[in-house]
Write a protein that holds these residues in place. Structure first.
Motif, PDB file in Angstrom:
ATOM      1  N   ALA A  11     -10.074  -4.523 -53.987  1.00  0.00           N
ATOM      2  CA  ALA A  11     -11.165  -3.859 -54.702  1.00  0.00           C
ATOM      3  C   ALA A  11     -11.430  -4.518 -56.047  1.00  0.00           C
ATOM      4  CB  ALA A  11     -10.817  -2.375 -54.892  1.00  0.00           C
ATOM      5  N   LYS A  12     -10.399  -4.995 -56.733  1.00  0.00           N
ATOM      6  CA  LYS A  12     -10.569  -5.608 -58.061  1.00  0.00           C
ATOM      7  C   LYS A  12     -11.276  -6.958 -57.948  1.00  0.00           C
ATOM      8  CE  LYS A  12      -6.346  -3.335 -59.592  1.00  0.00           C
ATOM      9  NZ  LYS A  12      -6.241  -2.594 -58.321  1.00  0.00           N
ATOM     10  N   VAL A  13     -10.885  -7.773 -56.962  1.00  0.00           N
ATOM     11  CA  VAL A  13     -11.550  -9.067 -56.770  1.00  0.00           C
ATOM     12  C   VAL A  13     -13.009  -8.864 -56.383  1.00  0.00           C
ATOM     13  CG1 VAL A  13     -11.585 -11.140 -55.336  1.00  0.00           C
ATOM     14  CG2 VAL A  13      -9.416 -10.262 -56.175  1.00  0.00           C
ATOM     15  N   ALA A  14     -13.279  -7.876 -55.521  1.00  0.00           N
ATOM     16  CA  ALA A  14     -14.655  -7.612 -55.110  1.00  0.00           C
ATOM     17  C   ALA A  14     -15.499  -7.124 -56.277  1.00  0.00           C
ATOM     18  CB  ALA A  14     -14.659  -6.577 -53.988  1.00  0.00           C
ATOM     19  N   ALA A  15     -14.939  -6.254 -57.135  1.00  0.00           N
ATOM     20  CA  ALA A  15     -15.686  -5.752 -58.285  1.00  0.00           C
ATOM     21  C   ALA A  15     -15.996  -6.878 -59.271  1.00  0.00           C
ATOM     22  CB  ALA A  15     -14.891  -4.652 -58.980  1.00  0.00           C
ATOM     23  N   SER A  16     -15.031  -7.785 -59.458  1.00  0.00           N
ATOM     24  CA  SER A  16     -15.266  -8.921 -60.357  1.00  0.00           C
ATOM     25  C   SER A  16     -16.362  -9.826 -59.808  1.00  0.00           C
ATOM     26  CB  SER A  16     -13.967  -9.701 -60.527  1.00  0.00           C
ATOM     27  OG  SER A  16     -14.167 -10.862 -61.300  1.00  0.00           O
ATOM     28  N   ALA A  17     -16.380 -10.038 -58.501  1.00  0.00           N
ATOM     29  CA  ALA A  17     -17.418 -10.889 -57.900  1.00  0.00           C
ATOM     30  C   ALA A  17     -18.776 -10.212 -57.944  1.00  0.00           C
ATOM     31  CB  ALA A  17     -17.039 -11.215 -56.457  1.00  0.00           C
ATOM     32  N   THR A  18     -18.812  -8.903 -57.780  1.00  0.00           N
ATOM     33  CA  THR A  18     -20.086  -8.173 -57.838  1.00  0.00           C
ATOM     34  C   THR A  18     -20.705  -8.264 -59.226  1.00  0.00           C
ATOM     35  OG1 THR A  18     -19.248  -6.655 -56.160  1.00  0.00           O
ATOM     36  CG2 THR A  18     -21.180  -5.947 -57.386  1.00  0.00           C
ATOM     37  N   ALA A  19     -19.861  -8.289 -60.259  1.00  0.00           N
ATOM     38  CA  ALA A  19     -20.379  -8.423 -61.625  1.00  0.00           C
ATOM     39  C   ALA A  19     -21.074  -9.762 -61.828  1.00  0.00           C
ATOM     40  CB  ALA A  19     -19.240  -8.259 -62.627  1.00  0.00           C
ATOM     41  N   ILE A  20     -20.655 -10.776 -61.102  1.00  0.00           N
ATOM     42  CA  ILE A  20     -21.312 -12.085 -61.191  1.00  0.00           C
ATOM     43  C   ILE A  20     -22.632 -12.059 -60.448  1.00  0.00           C
ATOM     44  CG2 ILE A  20     -21.090 -14.529 -60.615  1.00  0.00           C
ATOM     45  CD1 ILE A  20     -18.049 -14.165 -60.792  1.00  0.00           C
ATOM     46  N   SER A  21     -22.572 -11.635 -59.194  1.00  0.00           N
ATOM     47  CA  SER A  21     -23.765 -11.574 -58.351  1.00  0.00           C
ATOM     48  C   SER A  21     -23.445 -10.715 -57.133  1.00  0.00           C
ATOM     49  CB  SER A  21     -24.186 -12.975 -57.907  1.00  0.00           C
ATOM     50  OG  SER A  21     -25.189 -12.899 -56.925  1.00  0.00           O
ATOM     51  N   PRO A  22     -24.360  -9.853 -56.705  1.00  0.00           N
ATOM     52  CA  PRO A  22     -24.080  -9.023 -55.527  1.00  0.00           C
ATOM     53  C   PRO A  22     -23.762  -9.843 -54.284  1.00  0.00           C
ATOM     54  CG  PRO A  22     -26.002  -8.207 -56.692  1.00  0.00           C
ATOM     55  CD  PRO A  22     -25.646  -9.517 -57.318  1.00  0.00           C
ATOM     56  N   GLY A  23     -24.322 -11.038 -54.181  1.00  0.00           N
ATOM     57  CA  GLY A  23     -24.058 -11.873 -53.019  1.00  0.00           C
ATOM     58  C   GLY A  23     -22.675 -12.492 -53.016  1.00  0.00           C
ATOM     59  N   GLU A  24     -22.003 -12.506 -54.181  1.00  0.00           N
ATOM     60  CA  GLU A  24     -20.676 -13.105 -54.274  1.00  0.00           C
ATOM     61  C   GLU A  24     -19.568 -12.169 -53.775  1.00  0.00           C
ATOM     62  OE1 GLU A  24     -19.955 -16.249 -55.328  1.00  0.00           O
ATOM     63  OE2 GLU A  24     -22.110 -16.598 -55.377  1.00  0.00           O
ATOM     64  N   GLU A  25     -19.901 -10.903 -53.574  1.00  0.00           N
ATOM     65  CA  GLU A  25     -18.866  -9.944 -53.166  1.00  0.00           C
ATOM     66  C   GLU A  25     -18.292 -10.303 -51.795  1.00  0.00           C
ATOM     67  OE1 GLU A  25     -18.238  -5.168 -52.276  1.00  0.00           O
ATOM     68  OE2 GLU A  25     -20.204  -5.940 -52.923  1.00  0.00           O
ATOM     69  N   LYS A  26     -19.167 -10.602 -50.834  1.00  0.00           N
ATOM     70  CA  LYS A  26     -18.687 -10.962 -49.502  1.00  0.00           C
ATOM     71  C   LYS A  26     -17.849 -12.226 -49.536  1.00  0.00           C
ATOM     72  CE  LYS A  26     -22.410  -8.790 -46.830  1.00  0.00           C
ATOM     73  NZ  LYS A  26     -23.509  -9.018 -45.852  1.00  0.00           N
ATOM     74  N   LYS A  27     -18.305 -13.194 -50.355  1.00  0.00           N
ATOM     75  CA  LYS A  27     -17.540 -14.432 -50.447  1.00  0.00           C
ATOM     76  C   LYS A  27     -16.152 -14.171 -51.010  1.00  0.00           C
ATOM     77  CE  LYS A  27     -19.704 -18.153 -51.548  1.00  0.00           C
ATOM     78  NZ  LYS A  27     -20.445 -19.207 -52.294  1.00  0.00           N
ATOM     79  N   ALA A  28     -16.041 -13.255 -51.967  1.00  0.00           N
ATOM     80  CA  ALA A  28     -14.735 -12.924 -52.541  1.00  0.00           C
ATOM     81  C   ALA A  28     -13.820 -12.289 -51.486  1.00  0.00           C
ATOM     82  CB  ALA A  28     -14.914 -11.976 -53.724  1.00  0.00           C
ATOM     83  N   TRP A  29     -14.359 -11.378 -50.678  1.00  0.00           N
ATOM     84  CA  TRP A  29     -13.558 -10.761 -49.624  1.00  0.00           C
ATOM     85  C   TRP A  29     -13.098 -11.810 -48.606  1.00  0.00           C
ATOM     86  CZ3 TRP A  29     -11.318  -6.285 -49.898  1.00  0.00           C
ATOM     87  CH2 TRP A  29     -11.879  -5.226 -50.591  1.00  0.00           C
ATOM     88  N   LEU A  30     -13.985 -12.732 -48.244  1.00  0.00           N
ATOM     89  CA  LEU A  30     -13.632 -13.748 -47.255  1.00  0.00           C
ATOM     90  C   LEU A  30     -12.612 -14.747 -47.813  1.00  0.00           C
ATOM     91  CD1 LEU A  30     -17.199 -14.368 -45.773  1.00  0.00           C
ATOM     92  CD2 LEU A  30     -15.300 -13.151 -44.699  1.00  0.00           C
ATOM     93  N   ILE A  31     -12.713 -15.075 -49.103  1.00  0.00           N
ATOM     94  CA  ILE A  31     -11.697 -15.924 -49.726  1.00  0.00           C
ATOM     95  C   ILE A  31     -10.347 -15.216 -49.703  1.00  0.00           C
ATOM     96  CG2 ILE A  31     -10.943 -16.875 -51.942  1.00  0.00           C
ATOM     97  CD1 ILE A  31     -13.866 -17.565 -52.520  1.00  0.00           C
ATOM     98  N   LEU A  32     -10.356 -13.918 -49.990  1.00  0.00           N
ATOM     99  CA  LEU A  32      -9.119 -13.141 -49.951  1.00  0.00           C
ATOM    100  C   LEU A  32      -8.534 -13.132 -48.547  1.00  0.00           C
ATOM    101  CD1 LEU A  32      -7.141 -11.278 -51.427  1.00  0.00           C
ATOM    102  CD2 LEU A  32      -8.663  -9.359 -50.880  1.00  0.00           C
TER     103      LEU A  32
END
Length: 548
Positions: free
Chosen positions: A464-485
């Protein structure tokens, strides 16, 4: 989130430490109760220490993850009954071109199998086949076992049902099955290829020595065969010479001429002696042949009488057998028909299991709820089996489900202490995924934490913390953060022997089969460190370049 009260922080840390020690080292001398009981103990300590309330503990249990995990377990059990994994085992040895070809097959088959049936199930089933193939071909199984475990971990990252941490990520992130596969499949394909290449380079001499030993054994067999063949020929020729010596008639001493006798007279006398001896031999041979003919005539007559008697008895016996066959014929044909019918039922049932599994995967790709889809498929298989499902359901790893329940509660309580959030606040500025250096820092944190605290708790702590940090950058980065994880936490299991349950399964089964097959911590680390770093880096580059 700031740190909680000191009492809550201390007691919550103690409860999580107890859970972590028993999860990583389930047989510690002071409390050898195992992982499952350790997770329950950690959860109860969180409630007893009032880090979380009982209601919060129940809410922390992720029922969709448990439902999906249970459903996939049942589906895997019925696939095993339908001989799916036996077919995979046959693929490992079908028309093999040698040890190196066998290693490549193991990497490919285990990666595909783990993506569809989870990595732990793949390792449990295929380890037995690999050890059997190694024993039959007199091959050291170490490179094949490492290939099985590492490729299973890499391949399991391709789908949400490949491993438990992917189940959690897919449900929490709400990424569809198709999108998950579409982004991670290229990284998995390249990762499996690179991992197999590293194994071939590290064990090239060992795999070559296996081929040379096979060739030497073949030459030895050929030499032994030729030696035996020569001995048999010599024996045969000596037996023939013995037969010729038995038929030869020795010359009497009187027939040998003296040097003082005239050569012509001696020759004529010797010739007369030989002619007389031949006449005597022919007369005696004629008498022997005459006796043989008389005896053979009598023997023929006796044999004829015996044959007639046996034929008469055999005719009666044969008649009785024919009558018995006529009486038992309908019964045997009925049994054969029943056996054929059962065989067709078995084949039809197998076909239904295979089609049902394909249908489940199609439903996942269509975006249907994965948990309920897996449970529905499992229930359909139970109905198709048309018998008591108790024996099959007993094979479900309920201890793993209970372990997950305790882990959900323990990790949620540890998060409420504020320690993970405070640590993440320190790392977040350096672990942003909008540039390569941030992805590298994030990958290192996930890699180390997955090997220290295991990959599933890492996903629960950081997801949840990595996803929230990515969402703050751009909403499209959230999925990429989950997939990197998902990618890093899964491949991180190849770093050390304790990094993944699949590694421990392969190691324990091999050690149980034969003590000389033991894979030590350091021997695995020698392969795991370069493989994990190289495969993780390549996969991150592919995911980073993909526009999610």
């Amino acid at each position: 989130m700031a740190l909680g009260p000191v009492k809550k922080v201390v007691l919550g840390s103690v409860a999580f430490t107890v859970f972590w020690i028993l999860a990583v080292f389930p047989a510690v001398p002071f409390l050898p109760i195992g992982r499952t009981a350790g997770s329950i103990l950690g959860a109860m300590l969180m409630v007893i220490f009032k880090v979380i309330t009982p209601e919060e503990a129940y809410d922390a249990i992720n029922l969709p993850v448990l439902g999906l995990l249970f459903g996939t377990m049942v589906v895997s059990i019925y696939l095993e009954r339908a001989d799916m994994f036996k077919h995979l085992g046959v693929l490992l040895s079908w028309k093999s071109w040698g040890a190196r070809d066998m290693l490549c097959r193991i990497c490919i088959v285990s990666a595909i199998s783990s993506a569809l049936f989870t990595n732990d199930t793949t390792c449990v089933i295929l380890t037995e086949f690999i050890l059997k193939i190694a024993r039959e071909n007199n091959i050291r199984p170490e490179p094949f076992l490492l290939g099985l475990a590492s490729s299973s971990n890499i391949g399991s990252s391709a789908t949400p049902i490949g491993n438990p941490q992917n189940l959690i990520i897919a449900i929490q992130s709400r990424i569809s099955f198709g999108e998950f596969v579409l982004v991670l499949l290229p990284a998995v394909l390249v990762g499996v290829f690179v991992n197999a290449l590293i194994l071939l380079c590290m064990f090239w001499r060992l795999l070559s020595d296996v081929k040379e030993e096979e060739d030497a054994s073949v030459e030895l067999i050929v030499e032994e065969y030729s030696t035996v063949h020569q001995i048999s020929l010599a024996t045969l020729s000596s037996s023939k010479s013995l037969e010729s010596h038995e038929c030869a008639i020795p010359e009497p001493a009187s027939s040998q001429s003296s040097p003082d006798i005239n050569r012509d007279g001696g020759h004529s006398k010797n010739l007369k002696n030989r002619l007389s001896e031949l006449d005597m031999c022919s007369d005696s041979c004629g008498e022997i042949e005459l006796k043989k003919s008389v005896l053979s005539k009598e023997a023929t007559d006796n044999i004829g009488e015996q044959m007639e008697e046996r034929f008469s008895r055999g005719g009666v016996q044969r008649t009785m057998e024919m009558m018995t066959d006529l009486e038992s014929g309908p019964q045997q044909s009925a049994e054969e028909s029943e056996g054929l019918l059962n065989r067709w039922k078995r084949l039809s049932w197998k076909l239904c299991i295979y089609l049902g599994t394909v249908g489940m995967l199609v439903a996942f790709l269509m975006g249907l709820d994965m948990s309920w889809t897996a449970l529905t498929t499992a229930l359909i298989f139970v109905i198709l089996d048309f018998k008591d499902a108790g024996p099959c359901l007993e094979k479900v790893s309920y201890s793993l489900l209970v372990f997950f329940c305790g882990m959900f509660i323990t990790v949620d309580g540890f998060n409420k202490t504020g320690i993970p959030s405070s640590l993440w606040s320190l790392m977040e500025p350096h672990a942003r995924i909008d540039h390569a250096s941030g992805i590298a820092v994030l990958a290192i944190v996930i890699l180390l934490l997955s090997n220290v605290a295991s990959n599933v708790p890492t996903v629960l702590l950081l997801g949840a913390k990595v996803a929230a940090s990515a969402t703050a950058i751009s909403p499209g980065e959230e999925k990429k953060a989950w997939l990197i994880l998902a990618w890093v936490s899964t491949v991180a299991g190849n770093l050390s022997l304790l990094g993944s349950a699949a590694n421990l399964i392969v190691c324990e089964q091999a050690l149980h089969a034969q003590p000389s097959y033991n894979i030590t911590f350091w021997s695995h680390l020698k392969f795991g460190v370069p493989s994990t770093l190289i495969v993780t880096t390549i996969g991150l580059a592919i995911i980073y370049c993909y526009d999610v």
